[in-house]
Enzyme design. Structure first.
Site, PDB file in Angstrom:
ATOM      1  N   GLY B  22       0.806  -1.221   0.000  1.00  0.00           N
ATOM      2  CA  GLY B  22       0.000   0.000   0.000  1.00  0.00           C
ATOM      3  C   GLY B  22       0.835   1.267   0.000  1.00  0.00           C
ATOM      4  O   GLY B  22       0.558   2.214  -0.728  1.00  0.00           O
ATOM      5  N   GLY B  54      -4.200  -6.102  12.471  1.00  0.00           N
ATOM      6  CA  GLY B  54      -3.490  -6.742  13.571  1.00  0.00           C
ATOM      7  C   GLY B  54      -2.068  -7.068  13.138  1.00  0.00           C
ATOM      8  O   GLY B  54      -1.590  -6.612  12.101  1.00  0.00           O
ATOM      9  N   GLU B  88       1.056 -12.602   3.059  1.00  0.00           N
ATOM     10  CA  GLU B  88       0.112 -12.803   1.944  1.00  0.00           C
ATOM     11  C   GLU B  88       0.746 -13.684   0.873  1.00  0.00           C
ATOM     12  O   GLU B  88       0.109 -14.600   0.341  1.00  0.00           O
ATOM     13  CB  GLU B  88      -0.234 -11.446   1.296  1.00  0.00           C
TER      14      GLU B  88
END
Lengths: 227, 227
Positions: B22, B54, B88
């Site tokens: 991001g 988190g 991820e």
């Protein structure tokens, strides 16, 4: 760089001319802007980056500015480090003054006051004769004072580009639905990211200015074709 | 982070999951990629940046990865500084291994060897237990080895994004026109910006892998719905 040619309302070659700093955003933001214009079949001038560049902007570019309905100026961090960009801007503001060309400033990762008052990223202009530097300063202040669009922090660029294109479409529609002598100037001092109000209070004055601009168009157009 | 759920071919929720950093490109490149996917009505998962984050990626994100047909991984300069992104990626490579999920690496201002060998922008991984860091390294090497797309210097991003979307469409069409057990793996080691060849030589092996993957899908799917 006095205007050599002014198009009649039917002889514009382009709907949009985009002035931008290639080093800042040719492959990034501006490429997405051109693609978005293409998708809406808005005819924009695109310079050929392979063309040799002289010290001054060439006649092709000058004519492209003169024969565009709207000039979009993408103010990015390094815009004012390029005398090429600044010369383009002087030409654009001249076309606005003489032909009442529509101008849309876009503030891309720069704040409007930086451009308006030539501070921050716009504090250091290139070297040059004082009269040229004065014309650059006047053009920056003049353009920053027009109604423009500002990319808010954390806003997706894709949304911002859609807003720019919608704004251009609106301006083009106004152009085609309004008689030339009734076209309005961009309202100075408005920097909303939502809508761009027009200066209704000065519409009487605008009518006069536009009538003069139309005579100028006619006059230059006659000179150009009688050469 | 073992896969908790594997979709049947009819129960995918998303066509594309995009893994990206991001801080590097949420408002820029990735926003344009999501907009381009939208224009082609390709259903992509978009996380809510307002959700509290988190230390570990949450179950919603894990499920989004598992239930996406294709995972696009945008390797940008700071990708590997985020343990979130790396987690991820581990999940994505796990879904590739177990369910034969399609994975498309995109090299955005980074070179493929940086990701493959964890050097340059990818030299410094976040701190963490050694087994976790090893899984990050393995995932980076595995993903960089897949057929991917690389943004060439001076290439307009808008063109590059069109190429990514075309590539995704091609993969989706292959998915829908090929029987699951005949689906092919992404060819490793191919980094063309034009086409992505498939590893025909290993199709026999792939058939076996896919058959196992389909059994896994079936098995997990049954467990999920019998809870």
């Amino acid at each position: 760089m006095a205007p050599s040619f002014a198009p009649s309302s039917s002889s514009y070659e382009y709907e949009v001319f985009v002035s931008f700093r290639g080093a800042d955003n040719r492959t990034g933001f501006t490429s997405h802007l051109f693609a978005a214009l293409d998708r809406k079949t808005i005819h924009a001038y695109k310079d050929d980056i392979n063309l040799p560049r002289g010290e001054k902007i060439g006649p092709e570019l000058l004519k492209a500015i003169e024969t565009s309905r709207i000039a979009v100026v993408v103010f990015s961090k390094k815009y004012a480090t390029s005398d090429w960009c600044l010369d383009e801007l002087v030409k654009i503001m001249e076309c606005k003054r003489v032909f009442n060309q529509r101008v849309l400033p876009v503030f891309y990762h720069v704040a409007q006051p930086e451009v308006l008052e030539q501070k921050g990223n716009f504090a250091e202009l290139p070297n040059g004769p004082e009269d040229k530097r004065n014309s650059w300063r006047a053009a920056l202040t003049g353009a920053a004072n027009l109604a423009g669009l500002h990319l808010e922090p954390n806003r997706p660029e894709s949304e911002f580009i859609e807003e720019i294109v919608e704004n251009i479409l609106k301006k083009l529609n106004e152009e085609s639905s309004t008689a030339p002598s009734l076209r309005q100037n961009d309202a100075p001092g408005q920097h909303s990211s939502a809508t761009i109000p027009h200066n209704d209070a000065s519409s009487g004055q605008n009518t006069t200015i536009n009538a003069i601009a139309d005579w100028n168009r006619f006059f230059f157009f006659k000179i150009f074709f009688s050469r």
